[in-house]
Design a protein around this motif. Structure first.
Motif, PDB file in Angstrom:
ATOM      1  N   UNK A  91      72.897  60.547  37.419  1.00  0.00           N
ATOM      2  CA  UNK A  91      74.132  61.136  36.913  1.00  0.00           C
ATOM      3  C   UNK A  91      74.630  60.372  35.677  1.00  0.00           C
ATOM      4  N   UNK A  92      74.586  59.055  35.723  1.00  0.00           N
ATOM      5  CA  UNK A  92      75.005  58.226  34.581  1.00  0.00           C
ATOM      6  C   UNK A  92      74.129  58.505  33.363  1.00  0.00           C
ATOM      7  N   UNK A  93      72.829  58.606  33.562  1.00  0.00           N
ATOM      8  CA  UNK A  93      71.913  58.870  32.452  1.00  0.00           C
ATOM      9  C   UNK A  93      72.134  60.258  31.853  1.00  0.00           C
ATOM     10  N   UNK A  94      72.412  61.231  32.697  1.00  0.00           N
ATOM     11  CA  UNK A  94      72.717  62.583  32.203  1.00  0.00           C
ATOM     12  C   UNK A  94      73.986  62.565  31.361  1.00  0.00           C
ATOM     13  N   UNK A  95      75.013  61.900  31.853  1.00  0.00           N
ATOM     14  CA  UNK A  95      76.283  61.821  31.138  1.00  0.00           C
ATOM     15  C   UNK A  95      76.112  61.100  29.802  1.00  0.00           C
ATOM     16  N   UNK A  96      75.411  59.974  29.835  1.00  0.00           N
ATOM     17  CA  UNK A  96      75.173  59.213  28.608  1.00  0.00           C
ATOM     18  C   UNK A  96      74.346  60.022  27.616  1.00  0.00           C
ATOM     19  N   UNK A  97      73.327  60.711  28.108  1.00  0.00           N
ATOM     20  CA  UNK A  97      72.498  61.550  27.243  1.00  0.00           C
ATOM     21  C   UNK A  97      73.308  62.637  26.566  1.00  0.00           C
ATOM     22  N   UNK A  98      74.175  63.287  27.331  1.00  0.00           N
ATOM     23  CA  UNK A  98      75.031  64.328  26.769  1.00  0.00           C
ATOM     24  C   UNK A  98      75.958  63.743  25.714  1.00  0.00           C
ATOM     25  N   UNK A  99      76.546  62.593  26.019  1.00  0.00           N
ATOM     26  CA  UNK A  99      77.477  61.954  25.086  1.00  0.00           C
ATOM     27  C   UNK A  99      76.788  61.556  23.787  1.00  0.00           C
ATOM     28  N   UNK A 100      75.538  61.145  23.872  1.00  0.00           N
ATOM     29  CA  UNK A 100      74.827  60.703  22.674  1.00  0.00           C
ATOM     30  C   UNK A 100      74.190  61.847  21.890  1.00  0.00           C
ATOM     31  N   UNK A 101      73.778  62.901  22.566  1.00  0.00           N
ATOM     32  CA  UNK A 101      73.068  63.989  21.884  1.00  0.00           C
ATOM     33  C   UNK A 101      73.964  65.161  21.523  1.00  0.00           C
ATOM     34  N   UNK A 102      75.014  65.396  22.293  1.00  0.00           N
ATOM     35  CA  UNK A 102      75.949  66.492  22.032  1.00  0.00           C
ATOM     36  C   UNK A 102      77.378  66.004  22.280  1.00  0.00           C
ATOM     37  N   UNK A 103      77.824  65.032  21.491  1.00  0.00           N
ATOM     38  CA  UNK A 103      79.133  64.435  21.778  1.00  0.00           C
ATOM     39  C   UNK A 103      80.306  65.338  21.408  1.00  0.00           C
ATOM     40  N   UNK A 104      81.379  65.164  22.153  1.00  0.00           N
ATOM     41  CA  UNK A 104      82.644  65.790  21.785  1.00  0.00           C
ATOM     42  C   UNK A 104      83.335  64.826  20.823  1.00  0.00           C
ATOM     43  N   UNK A 105      84.087  65.370  19.879  1.00  0.00           N
ATOM     44  CA  UNK A 105      84.764  64.535  18.889  1.00  0.00           C
ATOM     45  C   UNK A 105      86.262  64.602  19.077  1.00  0.00           C
ATOM     46  N   UNK A 106      86.975  63.544  18.837  1.00  0.00           N
ATOM     47  CA  UNK A 106      86.481  62.290  18.278  1.00  0.00           C
ATOM     48  C   UNK A 106      85.647  61.516  19.303  1.00  0.00           C
ATOM     49  N   UNK A 107      84.581  60.914  18.831  1.00  0.00           N
ATOM     50  CA  UNK A 107      83.650  60.166  19.654  1.00  0.00           C
ATOM     51  C   UNK A 107      83.862  58.683  19.349  1.00  0.00           C
ATOM     52  N   UNK A 108      84.303  57.939  20.356  1.00  0.00           N
ATOM     53  CA  UNK A 108      84.596  56.519  20.206  1.00  0.00           C
ATOM     54  C   UNK A 108      83.655  55.725  21.097  1.00  0.00           C
ATOM     55  N   UNK A 109      83.050  54.678  20.545  1.00  0.00           N
ATOM     56  CA  UNK A 109      82.202  53.781  21.335  1.00  0.00           C
ATOM     57  C   UNK A 109      82.814  52.394  21.306  1.00  0.00           C
TER      58      UNK A 109
END
Length: 148
Positions: A33-51
Motif C-alpha cells: 500500500x505504501x509503495x502504491x501511494x508513493x508511486x502515485x505521488x511520484x508519477x501522477x502527483x496532485x499539485x501543489x506537490x511538497x516534499x
C-alpha cells in the motif's frame, strides 16, 4: 514478511540479515500500500506537490533530491543535511553538522532549484546547545542571528 516501509531501506539484521536464513521473503500488504501511494505521488502527483526531506547526509540523498526537483513545487530540507545547504547559501552554521565535501554540490543544487523555479526551503530557526547532552541548556537561534 517485511511490512515496515519506514525501515525497509536500512541494512539491519531484521530487514536484510534474516533473509539469509529463509527460503522466501516478501513485502507485506502495508508495504504494498505504501509503495502504491508513493508511486502515485511520484508519477501522477496532485499539485501543489511538497516534499520534505531530512537526515544527516546530503550525499545519501542526492539522487532523491535531483529526482524530486523535476516533480515537486516545493522542496523542504531539514535535519542535519540542511546545514550543508545553509553553508552553501553563505550562512554561518557554527559547529553544526556539515558535509564539507558536499558544499559545492549543495550550491549547485540550490542554483538548479532557481533554474527550475522550485521553492527550496531551508530552516530559518535552530535549536542549539554547547554540547550534545541531556543536561545541556538549549538556545533558540532565530532568522538573522548567527549560529554559534
Amino acid at each position: 514478511m517485511n511490512d515496515a516501509f519506514g525501515a525497509a531501506h536500512r541494512a539491519h539484521a531484521s530487514t536484510v540479515g534474516i533473509t539469509r536464513f529463509v527460503q522466501k521473503a516478501a513485502a507485506g500488504l502495508l508495504m504494498e500500500k505504501e509503495l502504491e501511494y508513493l508511486g502515485k505521488a511520484l508519477h501522477h502527483p496532485e499539485h501543489p506537490f511538497v516534499a520534505i526531506l531530512g537526515g544527516a547526509k546530503v550525499g545519501d540523498k542526492i539522487g532523491v533530491i535531483r529526482n524530486l526537483m523535476n516533480k515537486v513545487d516545493i522542496l523542504i530540507i531539514g535535519g542535519g543535511m540542511a546545514y550543508t545547504f545553509l553553508k552553501a547559501h553563505g550562512e554561518q552554521v557554527g559547529k553544526s553538522l556539515v558535509e564539507e565535501d558536499k558544499v559545492e554540490l549543495a550550491r549547485q543544487l540550490l542554483q538548479e532549484s532557481k533554474n527550475h523555479k522550485l521553492k527550496f526551503l531551508l530552516p530559518v530557526d535552530h535549536v542549539v546547545a554547547e554540547k550534545i547532552d541531556a543536561n545541556a541548556k538549549p538556545q533558540i537561534i532565530s532568522s538573522g542571528q548567527l549560529i554559534p
